[in-house]
Design a protein around this motif. Structure first.
Motif, mmCIF file in Angstrom:
data_model
loop_
_atom_site.group_PDB
_atom_site.id
_atom_site.type_symbol
_atom_site.label_atom_id
_atom_site.label_comp_id
_atom_site.label_asym_id
_atom_site.label_seq_id
_atom_site.Cartn_x
_atom_site.Cartn_y
_atom_site.Cartn_z
ATOM 1 N N GLU A 20 -2.870 2.105 45.348
ATOM 2 C CA GLU A 20 -3.927 2.120 46.366
ATOM 3 C C GLU A 20 -3.710 0.991 47.363
ATOM 4 O O GLU A 20 -3.783 1.195 48.580
ATOM 5 C CB GLU A 20 -5.308 1.986 45.722
ATOM 6 C CG GLU A 20 -6.451 2.014 46.738
ATOM 7 C CD GLU A 20 -7.803 1.656 46.140
ATOM 8 O OE1 GLU A 20 -8.825 1.926 46.815
ATOM 9 O OE2 GLU A 20 -7.846 1.104 45.020
ATOM 10 N N SER B 298 -13.393 2.415 51.700
ATOM 11 C CA SER B 298 -12.908 2.144 50.339
ATOM 12 C C SER B 298 -13.820 1.156 49.615
ATOM 13 O O SER B 298 -14.075 1.300 48.413
ATOM 14 C CB SER B 298 -11.479 1.592 50.390
ATOM 15 O OG SER B 298 -10.597 2.545 50.943
ATOM 16 N N ALA C 279 -8.273 -3.897 46.190
ATOM 17 C CA ALA C 279 -7.374 -2.785 45.852
ATOM 18 C C ALA C 279 -6.158 -3.294 45.090
ATOM 19 O O ALA C 279 -5.688 -4.412 45.314
ATOM 20 C CB ALA C 279 -6.927 -2.059 47.121
ATOM 21 N N MET D 140 -2.708 1.409 51.400
ATOM 22 C CA MET D 140 -3.593 0.856 52.418
ATOM 23 C C MET D 140 -2.871 -0.178 53.275
ATOM 24 O O MET D 140 -3.069 -0.233 54.495
ATOM 25 C CB MET D 140 -4.839 0.243 51.769
ATOM 26 C CG MET D 140 -5.774 1.274 51.152
ATOM 27 S SD MET D 140 -7.231 0.538 50.375
ATOM 28 C CE MET D 140 -8.157 0.038 51.813
ATOM 29 N N GLY E 252 -8.548 8.580 55.210
ATOM 30 C CA GLY E 252 -7.945 8.615 53.882
ATOM 31 C C GLY E 252 -6.886 9.698 53.768
ATOM 32 O O GLY E 252 -5.807 9.484 53.184
ATOM 33 N N GLN F 130 -17.022 2.906 48.557
ATOM 34 C CA GLN F 130 -16.717 3.785 47.434
ATOM 35 C C GLN F 130 -16.556 2.993 46.145
ATOM 36 O O GLN F 130 -16.990 3.418 45.073
ATOM 37 C CB GLN F 130 -15.439 4.572 47.736
ATOM 38 C CG GLN F 130 -15.169 5.712 46.773
ATOM 39 C CD GLN F 130 -13.974 6.539 47.216
ATOM 40 O OE1 GLN F 130 -13.119 6.072 47.970
ATOM 41 N NE2 GLN F 130 -13.893 7.777 46.766
ATOM 42 N N LYS F 131 -15.957 1.830 46.245
ATOM 43 C CA LYS F 131 -15.681 1.020 45.057
ATOM 44 C C LYS F 131 -16.911 0.274 44.549
ATOM 45 O O LYS F 131 -17.174 0.209 43.344
ATOM 46 C CB LYS F 131 -14.549 0.024 45.341
ATOM 47 C CG LYS F 131 -14.084 -0.766 44.117
ATOM 48 C CD LYS F 131 -12.852 -1.580 44.424
ATOM 49 C CE LYS F 131 -11.639 -0.723 44.643
ATOM 50 N NZ LYS F 131 -11.105 -0.159 43.368
#
Length: 604
Positions: A563, A481, A559, A567, A443, A484-485
């Motif tokens: 973001e 990601s 995303a 990515m 990241g 995390q989401k």
């Protein structure tokens, strides 16, 4: 004196994603010792004599011949390779058991299924979970082929959801027996087995329980007719009905409620061995297709001279090479982990169970990748044969049909894809694999300024190694990601999990091929590995394409805005070559090797 096992670092399951593996620390087919080569050669001799020479019999539903050849395999000791000598087995290591499973499976899916069902899920649960009395009573008979085993887990309403079975086990009033009642389906070897491993639920237990049940028709056991199947025609597959079948309490396998654990661990072993069972099937299809392409003349030239045929053969061989590399890499990791646990004081049972369980992620990866490669290989085999490939007079047609079941066995490929990612995330949460640190670093890298320096890729595989590192970053970027989401709800996003799993699979398979080739190039010289180098580069090139497609699909799915833009830019950076390989030239090198040697020659 330190052993080979303790001298090198053995990565834990899943750690390949976040730790670099030295090529010297992987096992390859070229590392087989004399005993293993003898085992391989004797297995091939048996297959050529008893199976390949009579492949038509297996297509005519000759169940008796399947049973006959299974008994011959037992007489040669092939059914007891993984069984300790104490129980009349050969007591050989995990790599040797993989070898036998590999080469005994090349001729026909019917025998391969009978063999796998008997040695794996028919015998192994008793070997690994049975008490001493159970093992002494049953395992020697199974190891020698005096008896055959079968595994009764699947039910009409319990397939992938194995723990939802309705079969009941009711304890008698005197506490001496259980009565089992229920219906099992798709039971391999049911028509000639002597013993069933049966899973049933006691009262309202959360988890099912395993039982050893002798096949006695007078004890409430009846069989359905042989199933009519797309392939594996001479594999006996029937429904089994239990109607108040009496089973002594001492025939409970392990502990009450431990059946689901037994089933899952049996599947872990079954998955990597199913992958092995798809290897020689690919080699034989490649060999048959190569021979036919050299002999078949169209437009006044053998069709092997046509670029379209060269391309097919090259991809078939490349996938087989990567599959071998990954299967035997994982097999040796498992064998070493078993040895470490035994050295630490674990029993053989404990060591083998934990050794295989440690690499459950790799087992699922291999099951998916190799089962899909064998299907693609047999499909292209038919295409190379043209009209003759569609005819039942050639083995291509049966190879294609037999290969189809491999994507369903041992948990469907969809289940295994989701399991691979799910198990990796769980390992991370337990601290067994550090995903958080590397994912955070990726990241930060995305937000940094990329280097515009031209790297030095003069050494063999320097760029390929860098690309594999970057493909690992792609997985960490996407999976990190997503976790995390979505957090605990990630498992509800199946399409995302499937795409992430495809990235994980390509990383492991491509890295395995590269490590194998690099190791052998260092030992034997680059000139001796020209075709292996070409296959490694071709596989990685194709892997990069798959990763780029799947990662883009994933990123767009969850995303948005800046973001997503960051990515996608990172993805482009992580899947970029500095020196693009000449793919057409690589395919020509590989197909020319097949033509010159008349066969696939890379299996050690």
């Amino acid at each position: 004196m330190a052993t080979e096992t303790t001298e090198k670092e053995i990565l834990r399951g899943g750690q390949f994603l976040v730790k670099e593996t030295a090529c010297e620390d992987v096992f390859t087919m070229e590392d087989l010792n004399e005993e293993q080569r003898m085992m391989r050669d004797s297995t091939k001799e048996f297959v050529d004599r008893e199976l390949w020479a009579h492949w038509e019999r297996f297509e005519k539903k000759d169940y008796a011949y399947t049973e006959e050849t299974m008994r011959k395999a037992g007489e040669l000791g092939l059914l007891g390779v993984a069984v300790p000598e104490k129980y009349d087995g050969l007591g050989m290591g995990f790599v040797s058991t993989m070898l036998v499973c590999d080469y005994i499976s090349g001729a026909t899916g019917s025998f391969s299924t009978a063999f796998g069902a008997h040695t794996g899920i028919g015998t192994m649960p008793i070997t690994l979970y049975g008490n001493e009395e159970q093992k002494m009573k049953y395992v020697p008979k199974l190891a020698t082929g005096e008896w055959f085993g079968a595994y009764c887990l699947t039910e009409p309403g319990a397939g992938s959801d194995a723990n939802s079975g309705k079969t009941k086990a009711v304890l008698s009033d005197d506490g001496k027996t259980y009565k089992i009642s229920g219906q099992k389906m798709w039971i391999s070897n049911a028509g000639f087995c002597n013993l069933f491993i049966v899973f049933a639920r006691i009262e309202d237990d959360k988890n099912i329980t395993g039982f050893i049940v002798e096949n006695d028709p007078s004890n409430g056991i009846t069989l359905g007719d042989e199933e009519k199947k797309l392939g594996i025609h001479s594999s006996s597959t029937r429904q089994v009905f239990f109607n108040d079948t009496v089973v002594p309490v001492e025939n409970m396998l392990s502990e009450r409620g431990n059946g689901f654990k037994i089933a899952m661990n049996a599947l872990n072993v079954g998955r990597i061995k199913l992958a092995a069972a798809c290897l020689d099937a690919q080699r034989r299809v490649i060999n048959e297709a190569t021979t036919y392409a050299k002999e078949r003349v169209q437009f006044k030239t053998p069709i092997i001279n046509f670029g379209a045929i060269k391309s097919k053969l090259a991809i078939m061989a490349t996938n087989a090479y990567a599959d071998e590399s990954a299967c035997y890499r994982a097999a040796k990791n498992i064998e070493d982990r078993i040895a470490m646990r035994e050295a630490a004081g674990n029993t053989h049972q404990e060591a083998e169970l934990k050794g295989v369980e440690e690499y459950a992620i790799e087992c699922s990866i291999l099951k998916v990748a190799v089962s899909e490669h064998v299907q693609a290989c047999s499909d292209e085999g038919i295409q190379i044969f043209g009209g003759m490939g569609f005819s039942a007079d050639t083995p291509m047609e049966s190879a294609w049909r037999d290969a189809r079941i491999a994507r369903i066995y041992e948990g469907t490929n969809e289940i295994n894809r989701m399991l691979a990612v799910g198990m990796l995330v769980k390992k991370a949460m337990k601290g067994h694999v550090d995903l958080l640190g590397p994912a955070t670093a990726v990241g930060e890298e995305l937000m940094g300024i990329p280097s515009f320096d031209t790297p030095d890729y003069s050494e063999l595989f320097a760029e390929e190694k860098e690309i594999i590192k970057k493909l690992k970053k792609v997985f960490l970027m996407v999976a990190g990601s997503a976790v995390q989401k979505f957090g605990p709800q990630l498992e509800e996003h199946q399409q995302l999990l499937l795409a992430a799993s495809d990235i994980l699979i390509q990383v492991y398979m491509a890295e395995s091929a590269l490590l194998r080739t690099e190791k052998n190039a260092k030992k034997k010289g680059e000139d001796s590995q020209k075709t292996e180098i070409a296959m490694t580069q071709l596989y990685l090139y194709n892997a990069v394409d798959i990763v780029a497609t799947k990662a883009k699909e994933s990123i767009i799915s969850f995303a948005e805005g800046d973001e997503q833009r960051v990515m996608l830019m990172g993805l482009k950076r992580f899947t970029k070559y500095t020196n693009m390989p000449n793919i057409v030239a690589l395919r020509k090198q590989i197909s020319s090797d097949l033509e010159e040697n008349g066969k696939y020659r890379f299996d050690g």
